[in-house]
Design an enzyme around this catalytic site. Sequence first.
Site, PDB file in Angstrom:
ATOM      1  N   LYS A 204      -9.526  38.893  21.526  1.00 42.74           N
ATOM      2  CA  LYS A 204     -10.874  39.151  21.008  1.00 42.74           C
ATOM      3  C   LYS A 204     -11.600  40.150  21.932  1.00 42.74           C
ATOM      4  O   LYS A 204     -11.040  40.592  22.930  1.00 42.74           O
ATOM      5  CB  LYS A 204     -11.660  37.838  20.877  1.00 42.74           C
TER       6      LYS A 204
HETATM    7  C1  LIG Z   1      -9.517  33.589  17.028  1.00 47.71           C
HETATM    8  C2  LIG Z   1     -10.223  32.996  15.873  1.00 47.71           C
HETATM    9  C3  LIG Z   1     -10.569  31.645  15.822  1.00 47.71           C
HETATM   10  C4  LIG Z   1     -10.116  30.655  16.846  1.00 47.71           C
HETATM   11  O1  LIG Z   1     -10.444  30.991  18.151  1.00 47.71           O
HETATM   12  P1  LIG Z   1      -9.545  30.419  19.368  1.00 47.71           P
HETATM   13  O2  LIG Z   1     -10.366  30.780  20.573  1.00 47.71           O
HETATM   14  O3  LIG Z   1      -8.242  31.125  19.320  1.00 47.71           O
HETATM   15  O4  LIG Z   1      -9.428  28.950  19.189  1.00 47.71           O
HETATM   16  C5  LIG Z   1     -11.306  31.208  14.739  1.00 47.71           C
HETATM   17  N1  LIG Z   1     -11.677  32.031  13.746  1.00 47.71           N
HETATM   18  C6  LIG Z   1     -11.342  33.342  13.755  1.00 47.71           C
HETATM   19  C7  LIG Z   1     -11.796  34.208  12.633  1.00 47.71           C
HETATM   20  C8  LIG Z   1     -10.598  33.859  14.807  1.00 47.71           C
HETATM   21  O5  LIG Z   1     -10.238  35.144  14.789  1.00 47.71           O
END
Ligand SMILES: *Cc1c(COP(=O)(O)O)cnc(C)c1O
Length: 415
Positions: A204
Site C-alpha cells: 500500500k
Molecule cells: C489490503 C486491503 C485490505 C486488507 O488490509 P491488510 O492490511 O492486508 O489486512 C482490505 N481492503 C482492501 C481494499 C485492501 O486493498
Amino acid sequence: MTGPASGSPPPFLPYGRQDIDQTDIDAVTAVLRGDWLTQGPAVEAFERTLCDRTGAAHAVSCANGTAALHLATLALGLGPGDAVVVPAVTFLATANAARYVGAEVAFADVDPDTGLMGPEQAAAAMERAARAGWRVRALAPVHFAGQTADMAGLGQLADRHGLAVIEDACHAIGTLDMAPDGRVLPVGSGAFGTLTAFSFHPVKTIAAGEGGAVTTNDATLAARLRRFRNHGMERDPAGFEDREAAFASNGAVNPWYYEMAEPGFNYRLTDIQSALAFSQLSRLAAFVERRRHLMDLYAERLAPLAPLVRPAARVPWCRPAWHLCAARIDFAAAGRTRAQVMADLRAQGIGTQVHYIPVHHQPYWSKRYGGLALPGADTHYAHTLSLPLFPAMADTDVDRVVAALSATLGLSPAA
Ligand SMILES: *Cc1c(COP(=O)(O)O)cnc(C)c1O
C-alpha cells in the site's frame, strides 16, 4: 550497479513495492533502543499525526487493514440478520469483516471502467438484501486503486436509509475527496464516512510492515474501537459497570481493576510498526506526488495503444493518491490471454497483478448465496491488469513497461 547498456537484464519491476529510507530505519531503531515495544509513545504519535493528516477527530491504530475493517463492524454493533453492502471488486477482507460478526454481505456491482460502486449499484444490492430478509445496516464503499467512490451519492443513500458508511480506504491514504459544496477533504476526514479503514501493508502507499487504522469523528465509536482492539478491556472508571468491584470503600479505583463487557481481540499495533508508519506518513506527500506523476506518464504513453489498452477511467470528484495502475486491456481483441501476457511480461522482468477476482465468485460466497449476476464486476475483472507503480520507479521504467506490453499485444515490434 549495471544498467541495460552493460547487457545484463534490468532489475525486476514488481507491480508494487515499499520505499524504505534511512529516516525510516532510524525511526524504528530508536524504538528498539527505547522502553516500549508496543502501545507506547510511538503509537500515540502515529495516531495523532493520522488525525492531523486526515482531519478526523479520532484515529485508532490496529494490527492491519483487515483488523481495521473488523473493528469497524464490531464498533457498529453489526450482527446476525444484519447486512453490509460491499462492492464485488475488492480484496477478500472487506466482505470477511461482515462475516466475522455474523452479518451477511450484500454484494454490489461496480462500474466496469473504474471498479467503483456507485449509489445505483448499492441501491440494487439493498433491494436484493431486502428480498433475502436481511436488515441492511451499512455501506462499505471501496476506494479502488486510490480513487474514491461517489461518496456524495452514497452518503445521500445512507442518510435516506439510516445506514452507517464504512469507507475501505486501504488503497486511498492521501487521496483528496471533493464534496458537492466544493470542499476538498482528505479521505478519512469523517466528512463522508462514519468510519474509515486504512491498511499499511507494504504494497500500500505507506508501509508499517503490517498495520492498519480506523478514523472517525464519533467519540463513542472511537472508544468502542479502542476497547475491541484490546480484548474488550475497559480501564476508564467512567465506563465501569460493576462499581462495587471497581472502587474501594474510600471511593478510590482499585489499582488492579479492569472490566470486560464484550469480548474483544488483540489487534494492537506495536511501537515498532508505529514508528515506521509515522516516518512513512511524513513522506506521504512525496509518495503521492510521485505516484501521480507516474500515472500521468502512463496515461500519456498508453494513449497510442487505445482502444486495446486504456488507462483506468478517472472520476471527476477526487484527486487520487494512486495505489494501483489498473490498466484496462481487451485481451480477446488482441488474441492473447491475460495469463500469456503476464508470463511474457514476467519473462522481461515486469511483474503484474490482477485486482481483483470478484469476491462473490469465491467458493465460500457462491455456496452461501448461489450465483449472482454482477456484469460490471465481471467486465472489470476480464479487462484489468495492474502494471508496476511505486515511488522508486524511474520514468524510463514506464517506457519499458509500455513497450513490453505493446509488443506482447502485437501492437509494435519487440522493444
Ligand atoms: C489490503 C486491503 C485490505 C486488507 O488490509 P491488510 O492490511 O492486508 O489486512 C482490505 N481492503 C482492501 C481494499 C485492501 O486493498
